[in-house]
Scaffold this active site. Structure first.
Site, PDB file in Angstrom:
ATOM      1  N   HIS A 258       0.858  -1.185   0.000  1.00  0.00           N
ATOM      2  CA  HIS A 258       0.000   0.000   0.000  1.00  0.00           C
ATOM      3  C   HIS A 258       0.891   1.230   0.000  1.00  0.00           C
ATOM      4  O   HIS A 258       1.946   1.250   0.650  1.00  0.00           O
ATOM      5  CB  HIS A 258      -0.897   0.005   1.240  1.00  0.00           C
ATOM      6  CG  HIS A 258      -2.075   0.920   1.129  1.00  0.00           C
ATOM      7  ND1 HIS A 258      -1.967   2.287   1.230  1.00  0.00           N
ATOM      8  CD2 HIS A 258      -3.392   0.661   0.922  1.00  0.00           C
ATOM      9  CE1 HIS A 258      -3.168   2.839   1.095  1.00  0.00           C
ATOM     10  NE2 HIS A 258      -4.036   1.876   0.896  1.00  0.00           N
ATOM     11  N   ASP A 312      -7.628  -5.284   1.016  1.00  0.00           N
ATOM     12  CA  ASP A 312      -8.251  -6.174   0.039  1.00  0.00           C
ATOM     13  C   ASP A 312      -7.949  -7.649   0.278  1.00  0.00           C
ATOM     14  O   ASP A 312      -8.617  -8.509  -0.288  1.00  0.00           O
ATOM     15  CB  ASP A 312      -7.777  -5.805  -1.377  1.00  0.00           C
ATOM     16  CG  ASP A 312      -8.228  -4.422  -1.792  1.00  0.00           C
ATOM     17  OD1 ASP A 312      -9.432  -4.150  -1.690  1.00  0.00           O
ATOM     18  OD2 ASP A 312      -7.377  -3.624  -2.210  1.00  0.00           O
TER      19      ASP A 312
END
Length: 381
Positions: A258, A312
């Site tokens: 990320h 996710d």
């Protein structure tokens, strides 16, 4: 001025909505840690907090919940429009089109009117879940299910989607998932929402533009790809081999890494706990063991580089256990993120200046015009 591709690390606005500390793995909405909100709040309460800036009083929350409940139903014209969409169309395209269409029914652009702003928030928060569920049933050749006034927000969506009243644990976990996905600073879709909002267009166009941005696989579709990856791996003992091959071939490992976090995404940890609650009650997803094995292998190989599971990685496993089809994972993301988009829309209106970034021109300098008949024919003969 040096070029910063993707505007990475370039501040373009000020905001009091969301605070991220990527080194500590901290996420806060309006100053409240995400762990506290996921443990104590509801999605609608969190939505109120994000958009209006403070936790609601008991009466404010009751009024807000009632207003959302009263506006869940769709106009028959919206339902008829959804029935005209091709069954093969992606649900995100259907959602973007139907969200934009709401602006036709509520086209008064009175963005200086607090009542208009409040009503727009209510309509979008209330109707987007109904539109997602309606398209799902319509593309299966069925009529949409009307919302039930006796069911809370998250329970009602699962009911409209699956045609069954959900187990209380399922509804609770889904509601908490919506909280976790509701806001995350200036990600691509939120930036799109703010750019659109800066033109002073209506909020339905703002949300539609954000939905279109979220539809891209680099933003909203990663949890679908995680499931596909886990199925490709197949069994836990193959996770290490898959990871080594992916690293060797410089392939992206879906659900890992990320831009903001250098530790495990705090939302991933919370989702993993929620998933284990579901699996303990309803039976494990066989892919969960594959996911855990992959995470363990990845910590050794990728952890030193600051690459850990993101939001996710486990969310798709939870949605699948809740009976949500894979291509609805991203529309469910949108149901949640509309809270953040509307918070940024309202904040943008408070101190607006239209976005107009600059560029670095790399084209040719001044050129001399050549008449059409004098131009060379470059086509192969």
């Amino acid at each position: 001025m040096p070029l910063r591709p993707g505007l990475e690390g370039v501040p373009v606005t000020q905001s009091s909505i969301c605070d991220i500390d990527g080194n500590q793995g901290s996420l806060k909405y309006r100053g409240y840690p995400i762990t506290e909100l996921a443990s104590n709040s509801s999605f609608l309460e969190t939505t109120f907090l994000l958009i209006w800036g403070e936790l609601p009083s008991k009466q404010e929350l009751s009024d807000f919940e009632r207003e959302v409940q009263m506006h869940r139903r769709l106009s028959f014209r919206v339902r008829d429009m959804l029935k005209c969409f091709p069954e093969s169309g992606h649900p995100m395209d259907a959602l973007q089109s139907s969200a934009a269409a709401l602006g036709l029914f509520y086209s008064r652009r009175a963005i200086d009117d607090p009542k208009y702003i409040y009503n727009a928030v209510i309509r979008l928060v209330a109707k987007i879940p109904t539109m997602v569920a309606a398209f799902q049933l319509i593309r299966k050749g069925q009529d949409p299910i009307q919302p039930r006034d006796d069911l809370p927000y998250s329970s009602n969506f699962l009911y409209m989607l699956t045609e069954q009243e959900p187990d209380p644990l399922s509804a609770k976990v889904f509601d908490r998932c919506l909280i976790l996905h509701a806001e995350h600073s200036l990600n691509a879709s939120t930036f799109s929402a703010r750019v659109t909002a800066s033109t002073l267009t209506d909020p339905y166009a703002v949300v539609a533009s954000a939905v279109g941005t979220l539809a891209g696989p680099l933003h909203g579709g990663a949890n679908e790809d995680v499931i596909a990856m886990l199925e490709e791996i197949g069994t836990p003992h193959k996770a290490g081999e898959y990871l080594d091959n992916a690293i060797k071939n410089k392939q992206k490992i879906m659900g890992f890494g990320h831009r903001e976090y250098r530790v495990k995404d705090p939302r991933a940890s919370i989702l993993q706990n929620f998933g284990e609650e579901l699996f303990a009650r309803f039976g494990k997803d066989e892919m969960y063991e594959v996911a855990k094995s992959l995470e363990e292998e990845a910590i050794d190989r990728l952890g030193p580089k600051g690459i850990y599971p993101n939001v996710d990685f486990y969310s798709g496993l939870i949605y699948r256990k809740l009976g949500i089809p894979r291509d609805l994972f991203t529309p469910v993301f949108a149901i949640s993120r509309v809270a953040g988009w509307l918070a940024h829309w309202r904040e943008q209106l408070g101190a607006n200046r239209i976005f107009r970034p600059s560029q670095i021109y790399t084209g040719m300098k001044t050129r001399t015009w050549t008449a059409l008949e004098e131009r060379p024919n470059n086509k192969d003969e």
